[in-house]
Scaffold this motif. Structure first.
Motif: not given
Length: 402
Positions: A19-28, A35-42, A228-229
């Motif tokens: 995934t793109k790495f982003v600043k924490p703070g948002k709940p979603d 994880a699903s985004e990274a695994v789906t891409a892999a 990432a995956a």
């Protein structure tokens, strides 16, 4: 140990995603979605589906005990073994290490290595369970004996002590540390997955807010959310699925921990000895040396650690890391391109995802798919991932078709 290593099967990475790495703070999105985004891409990169995965190894730090299962259940509930791993900031590479062992030991043909983190903002603080013994308390105590603590974040204090010692012993300058950050911020401008893509001058790095002398804010990795995956497979799997053109072989890999000298000096306290041992073992397995490496992703949690790691990896002699930066040997046009992704300082540092993001970057580099970040004629890559307390993973990759 060497005899056993000779009988191990060859192991390849055939699919990566992050995934793109982003600043924490948002709940979603939360960690299952990341994880699903990274695994789906892999999986898409490898051209396979989740039912092809026989086992999954998951690295993370700040989540509960079966978070790995919760994460991969988004892809399917197939009943396979899921191993959860916490090795501090080396958790992602530890997941990759165990995935490789499963394949190399002929226990599986296709294993998923996954790392993720959903973090709180700000500096890393107290353990999640304050009543439990802090696993790095002895390292903290040893660092405090060397340097009077300033009251800053504990991890920062430890690396500060190492930086000041390096300056006093070898004449390393604050400007040389800042040059590491200037390079990595410059590299990240070409990385769409990086948390920061701003380019800063050396003067801007040096004049950014002082966090803990000699470190300024722009020389410190941020807290980040991300995942990432990697799909890790056997040679037979590569041949069966026609993946030779994109397969990247893991030709050397070692996970090292501390020895009795861990508390001896400021450098060993922050894992320099662990890094050196892991590098030596990985080079031996691969039958390669520092001069054979083209591109490196290393654990620059602070600019100080990148210079310490140059020396641990054998890119230069002890005390010569600052001179290596001055000579331009760790950027495009130099002997090695170090952290073409922007590294932890600029790409971001979601703890459990970092090691697998390094795997993704080096896979793209060795496959010639890194776009504007591409290192010319990259054939061999090295990843270094460090977790205090301590765990150090060094992995050497080579393009299978090279």
């Amino acid at each position: 140990m060497r005899q056993r290593a000779k009988s191990m099967k060859r192991v390849f990475v055939v699919g990566v995603g992050m995934t793109k790495f982003v600043k924490p703070g948002k709940p979603d999105p939360n960690y299952p979605e990341l994880a699903s985004e990274a695994v789906t891409a892999a999986l898409a990169d490898a051209g396979i589906g989740y039912p092809d995965i026989e086992q999954t190894c998951v690295g993370y730090v700040h989540a509960d005990s079966t978070a790995g299962q919760r994460a991969v259940y988004e892809l399917g509930m197939t009943g396979i073994p899921v191993l959860n791993l916490n090795n501090n900031c080396a958790s992602g590479s530890s997941a990759l290490f165990y995935a490789r062992q499963l394949v190399a030991g002929n226990l599986a043909d296709c294993v998923l290595a996954l790392g993720f983190e959903k973090m709180l903002g700000g500096s890393l603080g107290t353990p999640a369970h304050p009543q439990a013994t802090n696993p790095v308390e002895k390292f903290m105590a040893a660092a405090a004996k060397l340097r009077e603590p300033t009251g800053g974040p504990v991890v920062l204090e430890m690396f500060r002590a190492a930086g000041l010692d390096h300056m006093e012993r070898y004449g390393t300058t604050a400007e040389q540390f800042a040059k590491v950050a200037e390079k990595n911020h410059r590299h990240s401008a070409a990385n769409p997955n990086a948390q920061f893509q701003d380019v800063y001058s050396l003067e801007e790095i040096l004049s950014s807010p002082l966090v803990c002398d000699p470190l300024t804010k722009l020389q410190c990795s941020p807290t980040s959310d991300g995942s990432a995956a990697a799909v890790v497979v056997s040679e037979e799997f590569v041949e069966r699925h026609g993946l030779a053109d994109q397969a990247v072989e893991i030709v050397g890999q070692a996970l090292a921990t501390d020895t009795e000298d861990a508390y001896d000096n400021a450098f060993t306290i922050v894992g320099a000895g662990v890094s050196k041992r892991a590098a030596r073992q990985a080079y031996e397995q691969a039958q390669l040396g520092p001069d054979d490496i083209d591109v490196i992703e290393l654990h620059d949690c602070f600019s100080i650690n990148e210079i310490l790691t140059y020396e641990a990896l054998g890119l230069c002699g002890e005390g010569e890391g600052g001179a290596l930066v001055d000579a331009g040997e760790t950027t495009h046009g130099g002997a090695w391109v170090v952290n073409p992704s922007g590294g932890l300082i600029s790409k971001g540092h979601p703890l459990g995802a970092t090691g697998l993001a390094q795997c993704a970057e080096l896979s793209w580099q060795l496959r010639g798919k890194a776009d504007a970040r591409q290192v010319e004629n990259a054939r061999v890559g090295l990843a270094h991932n460090l977790g205090l307390g301590s765990a150090g993973v060094v992995t050497i990759y080579r393009k299978a078709a090279a």
